[in-house]
Design an enzyme around this catalytic site. Structure first.
Site, PDB file in Angstrom:
ATOM      1  N   TYR A 149       0.479  -1.105  -0.488  1.00 37.87           N
ATOM      2  CA  TYR A 149      -0.003   0.271   0.092  1.00 37.87           C
ATOM      3  C   TYR A 149       0.986   1.439   0.361  1.00 37.87           C
ATOM      4  O   TYR A 149       0.362   2.022  -1.215  1.00 37.87           O
ATOM      5  CB  TYR A 149      -0.575  -0.165   1.708  1.00 37.87           C
ATOM      6  CG  TYR A 149      -2.003   1.705   0.971  1.00 37.87           C
ATOM      7  CD1 TYR A 149      -3.084   1.395   1.040  1.00 37.87           C
ATOM      8  CD2 TYR A 149      -0.764   2.204   2.629  1.00 37.87           C
ATOM      9  CE1 TYR A 149      -3.493   2.961   1.033  1.00 37.87           C
ATOM     10  CE2 TYR A 149      -2.363   3.721   2.467  1.00 37.87           C
ATOM     11  CZ  TYR A 149      -3.021   3.723   2.237  1.00 37.87           C
ATOM     12  OH  TYR A 149      -3.718   4.476   1.928  1.00 37.87           O
ATOM     13  N   LYS A 153       1.470   4.067  -2.839  1.00 40.42           N
ATOM     14  CA  LYS A 153       1.250   5.970  -2.690  1.00 40.42           C
ATOM     15  C   LYS A 153       2.318   6.812  -3.047  1.00 40.42           C
ATOM     16  O   LYS A 153       2.368   7.493  -3.637  1.00 40.42           O
ATOM     17  CB  LYS A 153       0.500   5.388  -1.438  1.00 40.42           C
ATOM     18  CG  LYS A 153      -0.920   5.256  -1.406  1.00 40.42           C
ATOM     19  CD  LYS A 153      -1.940   6.270  -1.614  1.00 40.42           C
ATOM     20  CE  LYS A 153      -3.032   6.137  -1.691  1.00 40.42           C
ATOM     21  NZ  LYS A 153      -4.288   6.789  -1.390  1.00 40.42           N
TER      22      LYS A 153
END
Ligand code: NAP
Ligand code: GDD
Length: 340
Positions: A149, A153
């Site tokens: 994650y 990002k």
């Protein structure tokens, strides 16, 4: 002319607060909603009936739907909040996470500049990008993500936010937001899991629940405060990235204690490691540790320094840590007591 905003991820926690806030400011709000088998509009409630609110069905995985939503909404501002936002799940679904959180922004920006080159774009970046970097973390700190994650990002931030801003002069900025919670928080994030579980225990609807790492420290704020910073960022003369945080961190254990206090449950801890338990006033075990909830790699301590946002945007958080735990615990308790 009313200002027009397109929000991806409008059905999520932040999307629901931001839509409400922008409608209150007189905006025309367009939301990108993906088709799901259950009603995705639950958090939006009455807002879906507001005359200033419009919905486009679409998906960050599908450029055609983004083009259509952009052509229809012709937004002055885009808030890209859509994401596979669960850090734990990202270890199990890394490709899906990269597809939405990285390539999704690429598709959106690519289509947006064709429809409206002077559009202003907010990207939901995250403190998870700091990963192992020592706190306090600010805009100048290094990024050392440890989860799929955080990596997705960070790539989106480097390639599409900094890339399009610096090379193509696009007005695009990252809000590097630290954890923010509310009664609208997804039920699998730790704070909401705690407030729902303790409320059910208090109401006699559940005996106990399990958590993973109690010692992880997070800088927790209130989502309703944080979405205001998103809007302020797009109102600046020039685009820039901002850390948004309270500057105070607490352990998961402290959140359990604060939520229990708010519900009038007196907790006592005993044991250690995987054998640790928490009991209620009657000596009944209500919390155990389960290694299933530990992550393959953990971010141990996040604590943000939001001096830049406080100085340049005039932003500051209003809700305290204890106030947040109480707000969430009481909201769940009241909602569940009606269901019982
Ligand atoms: P959330 O409640 O999990 O909401 C995520 C939203 O993204 C939902 O509306 C979801 O739709 C939508 N979505 C997921 N995949 C999609 C896709 N392929 N196409 C279109 N929409 C999709 O997240 P949140 O807490 O509001 O967070 C908002 C954003 O801020 C996210 O990007 C998150 O990564 C980032 N962020 C959050 C925090 C925090 O502490 N909350 C901190 C830093 C950054 P469904 O309703 O259909 O699932
Ligand atoms: N979810 C969860 N469930 N977390 C647990 C549990 C549990 O049972 N037990 C302990 N934890 C610990 C996690 O290991 C982590 O250290 C901490 O609680 C917070 O977990 P989450 O609430 O899932 O949030 P997060 O910090 O991983 O991610 C959130 O904040 C990021 C910003 O830093 C998400 O909202 C991300 O989307 C966001 O970017």
């Amino acid at each position: 002319m009313k200002k027009r905003a397109l929000i991806t991820g409008i059905t999520g926690q932040d999307g629901s607060y931001l839509a409400d806030y922008l409608l209150g400011l007189g905006y025309e709000v367009w939301g990108l909603v993906r088709r799901t088998s259950l009603d995705p509009m639950l958090r939006l409630g009455e807002l879906t009936k507001h005359t200033g609110m419009h919905i486009n069905y679409g998906n960050l995985r599908d450029s055609g739907t983004l083009r259509f939503a952009l052509e229809e909404s012709k937004p002055d501002e885009i808030y890209n909040l859509a994401a596979q936002s669960d850090v734990g799940i990202s270890f199990k679904c890394p490709d899906e996470t990269m597809e939405i959180n990285y390539h999704g922004l690429g598709r959106l920006v690519h289509e947006a500049v064709r429809v409206r080159p002077d559009v202003r774009i907010y990207q939901a970046s995250t403190s998870e990008m700091f990963g192992k970097t020592k706190p306090p973390q600010n805009e100048l700190s290094s990024f050392q993500p440890v989860s799929p994650y955080g990596e997705a990002k960070l790539l989106a931030h480097e390639h599409f936010v900094k890339g399009y801003r610096e090379k193509h002069g696009l007005f695009i900025c990252s809000g590097i937001l630290f954890n923010h919670e509310s009664p609208h928080r997804g039920e699998h994030f730790v704070t909401r899991k705690i407030t729902i579980s303790l409320s059910k225990i208090k109401l006699g609807m559940q005996d106990s629940f399990s958590l993973g790492n109690l010692e992880a420290k997070r800088d927790w704020g209130f989502a309703g405060d944080y979405i205001k910073a998103m809007h302020l960022m797009l109102g600046r003369k020039t685009p820039a990235d901002y850390v948004i945080s309270t500057g105070i961190s607490h352990t998961v254990r402290e959140f359990v204690e604060a939520a229990a206090r708010a519900l009038g449950i007196n907790l006592s801890w005993s044991g250690s490691g995987l054998d640790e338990v928490a009991r209620d006033d009657k000596g009944k075990v209500i919390l155990t540790i389960n290694k299933e909830y530990y992550r393959p790699n953990e971010v141990h301590h996040l604590m943000g320094d939001s001096t830049k946002a406080r100085t340049e945007l005039g932003w500051s958080p209003e809700v305290t840590f204890d106030g947040l735990a109480e707000m969430m615990a009481k909201a769940d308790y009241e909602r569940l007591s009606k269901l019982r």
